[in-house]
Design a protein around this motif. Sequence first.
Motif, PDB file in Angstrom:
ATOM      1  N   THR A 229      -8.732  11.292  31.148  1.00 13.89           N
ATOM      2  CA  THR A 229      -8.104  11.940  32.302  1.00 13.89           C
ATOM      3  C   THR A 229      -8.782  11.506  33.595  1.00 13.89           C
ATOM      4  O   THR A 229      -8.117  11.223  34.601  1.00 13.89           O
ATOM      5  CB  THR A 229      -8.172  13.465  32.148  1.00 13.89           C
ATOM      6  N   ALA A 230     -10.110  11.460  33.585  1.00 15.91           N
ATOM      7  CA  ALA A 230     -10.847  11.010  34.769  1.00 15.91           C
ATOM      8  C   ALA A 230     -10.485   9.574  35.125  1.00 15.91           C
ATOM      9  O   ALA A 230     -10.377   9.215  36.309  1.00 15.91           O
ATOM     10  CB  ALA A 230     -12.351  11.136  34.522  1.00 15.91           C
ATOM     11  N   TYR A 231     -10.280   8.738  34.121  1.00 12.73           N
ATOM     12  CA  TYR A 231      -9.898   7.342  34.361  1.00 12.73           C
ATOM     13  C   TYR A 231      -8.577   7.268  35.118  1.00 12.73           C
ATOM     14  O   TYR A 231      -8.452   6.534  36.112  1.00 12.73           O
ATOM     15  CB  TYR A 231      -9.790   6.596  33.032  1.00 12.73           C
ATOM     16  N   PHE A 232      -7.578   8.018  34.673  1.00 19.66           N
ATOM     17  CA  PHE A 232      -6.274   7.958  35.321  1.00 19.66           C
ATOM     18  C   PHE A 232      -6.304   8.578  36.717  1.00 19.66           C
ATOM     19  O   PHE A 232      -5.543   8.171  37.597  1.00 19.66           O
ATOM     20  CB  PHE A 232      -5.222   8.663  34.457  1.00 19.66           C
ATOM     21  N   GLU A 233      -7.192   9.539  36.944  1.00 17.14           N
ATOM     22  CA  GLU A 233      -7.275  10.171  38.265  1.00 17.14           C
ATOM     23  C   GLU A 233      -7.951   9.277  39.300  1.00 17.14           C
ATOM     24  O   GLU A 233      -7.806   9.523  40.501  1.00 17.14           O
ATOM     25  CB  GLU A 233      -8.043  11.490  38.172  1.00 17.14           C
ATOM     26  N   THR A 234      -8.678   8.260  38.881  1.00 12.12           N
ATOM     27  CA  THR A 234      -9.497   7.464  39.804  1.00 12.12           C
ATOM     28  C   THR A 234      -9.114   5.988  39.799  1.00 12.12           C
ATOM     29  O   THR A 234      -9.969   5.128  40.046  1.00 12.12           O
ATOM     30  CB  THR A 234     -10.983   7.605  39.443  1.00 12.12           C
ATOM     31  N   GLN A 235      -7.861   5.677  39.556  1.00 11.37           N
ATOM     32  CA  GLN A 235      -7.470   4.262  39.512  1.00 11.37           C
ATOM     33  C   GLN A 235      -7.491   3.628  40.901  1.00 11.37           C
ATOM     34  O   GLN A 235      -7.660   2.413  41.018  1.00 11.37           O
ATOM     35  CB  GLN A 235      -6.088   4.126  38.873  1.00 11.37           C
ATOM     36  N   THR A 236      -7.278   4.419  41.937  1.00 11.86           N
ATOM     37  CA  THR A 236      -7.418   3.942  43.306  1.00 11.86           C
ATOM     38  C   THR A 236      -8.243   4.955  44.088  1.00 11.86           C
ATOM     39  O   THR A 236      -8.355   6.119  43.703  1.00 11.86           O
ATOM     40  CB  THR A 236      -6.061   3.761  43.997  1.00 11.86           C
ATOM     41  N   GLU A 237      -8.800   4.515  45.218  1.00 13.70           N
ATOM     42  CA  GLU A 237      -9.622   5.425  46.017  1.00 13.70           C
ATOM     43  C   GLU A 237      -8.789   6.568  46.582  1.00 13.70           C
ATOM     44  O   GLU A 237      -9.229   7.722  46.612  1.00 13.70           O
ATOM     45  CB  GLU A 237     -10.304   4.665  47.143  1.00 13.70           C
ATOM     46  N   ASP A 238      -7.568   6.273  47.031  1.00 13.25           N
ATOM     47  CA  ASP A 238      -6.714   7.325  47.580  1.00 13.25           C
ATOM     48  C   ASP A 238      -6.357   8.355  46.518  1.00 13.25           C
ATOM     49  O   ASP A 238      -6.349   9.562  46.775  1.00 13.25           O
ATOM     50  CB  ASP A 238      -5.440   6.719  48.169  1.00 13.25           C
ATOM     51  N   ALA A 239      -6.062   7.875  45.309  1.00 10.51           N
ATOM     52  CA  ALA A 239      -5.735   8.803  44.222  1.00 10.51           C
ATOM     53  C   ALA A 239      -6.945   9.652  43.866  1.00 10.51           C
ATOM     54  O   ALA A 239      -6.813  10.860  43.612  1.00 10.51           O
ATOM     55  CB  ALA A 239      -5.255   8.027  43.001  1.00 10.51           C
ATOM     56  N   ALA A 240      -8.126   9.038  43.859  1.00  5.38           N
ATOM     57  CA  ALA A 240      -9.343   9.789  43.543  1.00  5.38           C
ATOM     58  C   ALA A 240      -9.622  10.843  44.605  1.00  5.38           C
ATOM     59  O   ALA A 240      -9.966  11.987  44.298  1.00  5.38           O
ATOM     60  CB  ALA A 240     -10.530   8.831  43.418  1.00  5.38           C
ATOM     61  N   LEU A 241      -9.476  10.464  45.873  1.00  2.00           N
ATOM     62  CA  LEU A 241      -9.724  11.392  46.965  1.00  2.00           C
ATOM     63  C   LEU A 241      -8.783  12.587  46.877  1.00  2.00           C
ATOM     64  O   LEU A 241      -9.185  13.730  47.110  1.00  2.00           O
ATOM     65  CB  LEU A 241      -9.560  10.666  48.293  1.00  2.00           C
ATOM     66  N   ALA A 242      -7.519  12.335  46.533  1.00  2.00           N
ATOM     67  CA  ALA A 242      -6.536  13.423  46.446  1.00  2.00           C
ATOM     68  C   ALA A 242      -6.850  14.389  45.316  1.00  2.00           C
ATOM     69  O   ALA A 242      -6.367  15.529  45.325  1.00  2.00           O
ATOM     70  CB  ALA A 242      -5.137  12.840  46.262  1.00  2.00           C
ATOM     71  N   ARG A 243      -7.641  13.949  44.350  1.00  2.00           N
ATOM     72  CA  ARG A 243      -7.970  14.807  43.199  1.00  2.00           C
ATOM     73  C   ARG A 243      -9.445  15.213  43.203  1.00  2.00           C
ATOM     74  O   ARG A 243     -10.027  15.456  42.167  1.00  2.00           O
ATOM     75  CB  ARG A 243      -7.607  14.090  41.898  1.00  2.00           C
ATOM     76  N   GLN A 244     -10.038  15.268  44.394  1.00  2.00           N
ATOM     77  CA  GLN A 244     -11.380  15.821  44.611  1.00  2.00           C
ATOM     78  C   GLN A 244     -12.496  14.969  44.014  1.00  2.00           C
ATOM     79  O   GLN A 244     -13.584  15.470  43.733  1.00  2.00           O
ATOM     80  CB  GLN A 244     -11.478  17.254  44.070  1.00  2.00           C
ATOM     81  N   TRP A 245     -12.255  13.674  43.840  1.00  2.44           N
ATOM     82  CA  TRP A 245     -13.313  12.751  43.460  1.00  2.44           C
ATOM     83  C   TRP A 245     -13.861  12.095  44.727  1.00  2.44           C
ATOM     84  O   TRP A 245     -13.138  11.900  45.698  1.00  2.44           O
ATOM     85  CB  TRP A 245     -12.791  11.655  42.527  1.00  2.44           C
ATOM     86  N   SER A 246     -15.124  11.731  44.727  1.00  6.05           N
ATOM     87  CA  SER A 246     -15.704  10.954  45.813  1.00  6.05           C
ATOM     88  C   SER A 246     -16.363   9.713  45.228  1.00  6.05           C
ATOM     89  O   SER A 246     -16.654   9.652  44.031  1.00  6.05           O
ATOM     90  CB  SER A 246     -16.721  11.782  46.602  1.00  6.05           C
ATOM     91  N   ARG A 247     -16.586   8.737  46.085  1.00  6.12           N
ATOM     92  CA  ARG A 247     -17.168   7.487  45.590  1.00  6.12           C
ATOM     93  C   ARG A 247     -18.601   7.694  45.153  1.00  6.12           C
ATOM     94  O   ARG A 247     -19.355   8.452  45.765  1.00  6.12           O
ATOM     95  CB  ARG A 247     -17.114   6.411  46.672  1.00  6.12           C
TER      96      ARG A 247
END
Length: 695
Positions: free
Chosen positions: A450-468
Motif C-alpha cells: 500500500t505504501a508503494y502505491f501511495e508514493t509512486q510520485t512526489e505529488d501523490a505521496a504529498l497528497a497522502r501525508q508522506w514526506s521525502r
Amino acid sequence: HSVLRSNAERMGLLVSELRSSGIPTAIHVKASQDPTSRVLTNRRRLAVQRRSLPEAKTSFALGVVLGALGARALYLLECKVQLGQSKLARLWAGRHRRTGGASVGGAILQAGARGPAGLDSKAKAALELMNAAASAGVQEYAASGDFGALRRQASECRQELVDRVSEEITSGRADITAVSEYLVDSALARAARCVQGGRGVYEELWALDEGRASVSMVPHTSTGSFGQSHEELAQSVAFKDILIDEQHQGSNVPCRPLFTHVQPHVFSRSTTLTLLGVFNVFSNRARQGREMDEYNKDEESEIGNFLATVNRTPVMRRARAEAAKIEAQPFTDESWNNKLWSIWFELPSDGRRCGFEHVFVGEASVDALGRGVVGGLHNWFKFYLEEQRGAAKYLGQRYPGSVDKGASSSNPRFVSGSFTWDLDGRHLLKDVGGFFVGVSPEWQLAMATTAYFETQTEDAALARQWSRHAMFRNLGFVRTVKLGPHIYRLSLLRDTAGRITTFFAAQLGTWDRQARAELDEQRTKPELEQKLPALLVLHGFADEPELLSCASRIAAAGALSLREALLHLRQELRYDLEATVHEGDANTQAVLDDDFASVARELLRAYDAGKLSVEGWPAFLEDMQQRSGRSGRRLYQPFRLALTGKLKGHDLRELLRLFELLDAGAPWSEHLVPLRVRLTRLTAWLERQGDSCTT
C-alpha cells in the motif's frame, strides 16, 4: 441463569426493604442529617416506627412473593433451555451415529462453526498433533538450519487436517447451515472492522490482520532482572502466544534471547508455512552461490504459492482494493500477481538483492566505515528462527532520538534494539533494528505494498501525508501512522526502476487518553519548548535536532499549552497564497497592486542563485532596498506574502530557516510544504497571471 436467578431474589429483597422503609423513615433519615432533627424525641421516633410496622410487614411479604415468582420463572426457563440443548445434542449425536461416528474433520468443522462449546476431544487432539509437529520442526531446524524441515513437519499435519475437513464437506456429512452461518458472521465481522468512521487505510489493515498472534512482555524489576530461568518463567508468567524479553543495554550481564517462548501453533498458519518455503528458496540460492541467477521453475513455484496464499487473506484483499483505487483501474488476478512480483521479487541488474529478501530474509551489507552490518531483516519470525539456531544474538533495546522511550519500551508489539547475526561466516552488527512482533506475513506485505502505491510520485505521496526521506530524497518517503494507541513512522525506499528496496518502521510513542489530556495543561514557554520536540516527532516531523528546535521555538511563541502551540505552528506553516489573493482583502490587494510580481521574480532569482537562505538573507534585503528603493513594510510585506501566503506572522527570517529544514521531513499536506514547493507554486501563480519567469 444462576446469576440472573440470584439477582431476581436480591431484587425481591430490595423491593421489600424499600417499601418497608416508607416515607416516614425516609423523612427520619433526611432529618437526622439536619441539626434541627435533635428536637425529635425518642418517643416520637418510636411512634413513627410503630405506625410504619404494618406497612413494612405487607411490603416485605410482597417482596418475598415477587422474588419467589421471579426465581421460579427463571428456573422454568432454564429447564426449557437445557431441554432444547439436550435435544440438539441428541440430534447431533444421532446424525454422527448414522454416518459412522464423528470424524476429526467433523470435529474441526463443529469447533469452527459452533465456537468453543463445540471443541470436542478430537479437535483438541488435532491441535495437539499440530503443536507437536511444529515443535519437532523447530527443533530440527535449530539443529540443521533447514527451513524445509521446519515447514515439512507442520505442513504434512496441516494438509491431513485440511483433507479431512474437505472430505467432511464433500461427503455431505457436514452441517452446511452451521458452517454457512459461521462464514457469514466472519465476513460481517471483517466488514465491521473496516467501516468504522475516521479510520485510514493503515488502521484498516491493522484491524484486518487475522493472523496476528497475541504478545506479552517479561515483567522486569527495578534492577532489570526477574530472577528466574526461562523455563520457570514460561510456566509462571501468564503469557499469550508470544513472550518477549526486551532488556536494557549497558549492564555487564549478557542479554538473554529476545524471544522467551512462542506457541507452536503460531507456525501452523498457511501463510507462515508458505513463507518458510520462500525462506528456503533464498537460503538454498545463497548456499549454492546463485544469488544473482534468475529463479528456476521450482523457486518460481514456491514464490507463486506464497503470493497465491497471502492474496486470499482479507488484509491483502484490502491492499489490492486500495491499489486499484489509487491506480483508478481494477487488477485482475494475473496483473496483481505480476505487479507484486515486479515490486518485491524482481532481481535488480546491478547485483543487489530484491526487496523481499532484504526486508523479510535479511542480507549482509557494509557501512561507511567498512564494517559488516545487517541489511534489512525486519521480520520478527525470521529473527526468531535465527535466534533459535544460535545465529542471531539480541543485545538489548534501543530507541534513539526524541521518542518517548518509556512508552515505546512498554509496547510488546514492537521491538527496537541492537543485535548481531552470524551469516555465512561473517559476524554482522545491527546497531538499531526494529520490527513488529506477532504480525502475519500478509499484513507486513500489505502495509508495504500500500505504501508503494501511495508514493509512486512526489505529488501523490504529498497528497497522502508522506514526506521525502531526509537522506534518499525522491527515492524515499516517510510518514506517521497510528496503530492501536501507538504511533509509528513508516519508511519506504525504492530504486530507480521503481522496485521496493526496503520498508521498515520505528515506534515514536503512545497517543492515548493521558497524552491527549496533557495537550491542554498550561505551561511556560521554556516548558513548551522542552515538551514539543517529542510531540512533533509523534506528529510526523523528522527526528532532526535543528528542525525540531526551530519548529518548537516558532510553535511556543505566544502559546500557553501544547495544543495552542501545535495550532500556532500549523497556521505558520500553511501556504495559502491563492486563497489569500482570492479573499480580496484590502491590505493584500494594496500589496499586489504595488508591483508584487516584480518583487516575487527577484525572490525567485535569488533562490536560483543560492542567495535565498538564512545566512544570505540580510545581504539580499540590503541589495533589494538599494535597487528598488523600497524599505520597511513595502519591502517586507511582498516577501512575506510570496513566502508564506500571508501578510502577518512569525519572524520571517526564522520562518525561512524552518521552510528550508522542512525538506528533512515533516507531515506534508496540500498546504504544509517546504521552501522549494512554495516557490514552485509561486512561479505557477505568476505564470497564470501572465508573468512568465524561470526558476
